[in-house]
Scaffold this active site. Structure first.
Site, short mmCIF file in Angstrom:
data_model
loop_
_atom_site.label_atom_id
_atom_site.label_comp_id
_atom_site.label_asym_id
_atom_site.label_seq_id
_atom_site.Cartn_x
_atom_site.Cartn_y
_atom_site.Cartn_z
N GLN A 78 0.84 -1.20 0.00
CA GLN A 78 0.00 0.00 0.00
C GLN A 78 0.88 1.25 0.00
OE1 GLN A 78 -3.03 0.29 3.01
NE2 GLN A 78 -3.85 2.14 2.11
N PHE A 79 1.16 1.75 -1.20
CA PHE A 79 2.05 2.91 -1.33
C PHE A 79 1.44 4.17 -0.71
CE2 PHE A 79 -0.62 3.72 -4.97
CZ PHE A 79 -0.63 5.10 -5.09
N THR A 80 0.13 4.20 -0.52
CA THR A 80 -0.51 5.41 0.01
C THR A 80 -0.14 5.69 1.46
OG1 THR A 80 -2.55 4.26 0.60
CG2 THR A 80 -2.44 5.26 -1.61
#
Length: 155
Positions: A78-80
């Site tokens: 989850q890059f966010t």
């Protein structure tokens, strides 16, 4: 490298209606590689989350790790998690690792987790996923292992 740990009674990841990863009691870990991260940060993050004592012992105190309990790990990229919301209302993700670097570090993280822990499931890197969980507690803990010489912002 960042991880958002959620102690769960159960969790699963679906892609296009198909379950691709599922665990019973254990940890759902949202994983994010940041610019400058290396395998060393990934290894340190994994070591920390495997040993973090956030499961109840016989007296009801958080004194046992996921390794102690034999619980599952569900690892979801989850890059966010690297969002910077300081300027304006649209988050910036410039601190997230480039996609190729992120995939390489996530794959390393998963491979090492599978070598060290008996129950490891995953989502799919860069896929549109639906994550379902029953949070236990709730217990949600952010972890961040910054590369040496980096200013530690946030958790």
């Amino acid at each position: 490298m960042m991880g958002l740990l959620q102690r769960v009674r159960e969790a699963r990841v679906e892609i296009d209606g198909e379950t691709v990863g599922r665990i019973g009691p254990g940890l759902l870990v949202l994983v994010c590689a940041e610019r400058g991260d290396t395998q060393a940060e990934a290894d340190r993050l994994l070591d920390k989350l495997l040993r973090l004592r956030i499961f109840a012992d016989e007296a009801g105190k958080m004194n046992r790790s996921v390794q102690d309990t034999g619980g599952g790990l569900l690892l979801v990229s989850q890059f966010t998690l690297a969002a910077d919301t300081r300027g304006g209302n649209r988050p910036s993700f410039t601190q997230a690792a480039a996609p190729d670097d992120g995939r390489r570090l996530y794959d390393h993280f998963v491979a090492r987790a599978r070598a060290l822990h008996p129950v490891v499931e995953t989502g799919r890197f860069a896929a549109e996923m639906q994550v379902h969980l029953v949070n236990d507690g709730p217990v949600t803990i952010p972890l961040r292992i910054a590369p040496p010489g980096t200013v530690q912002n946030g958790p």
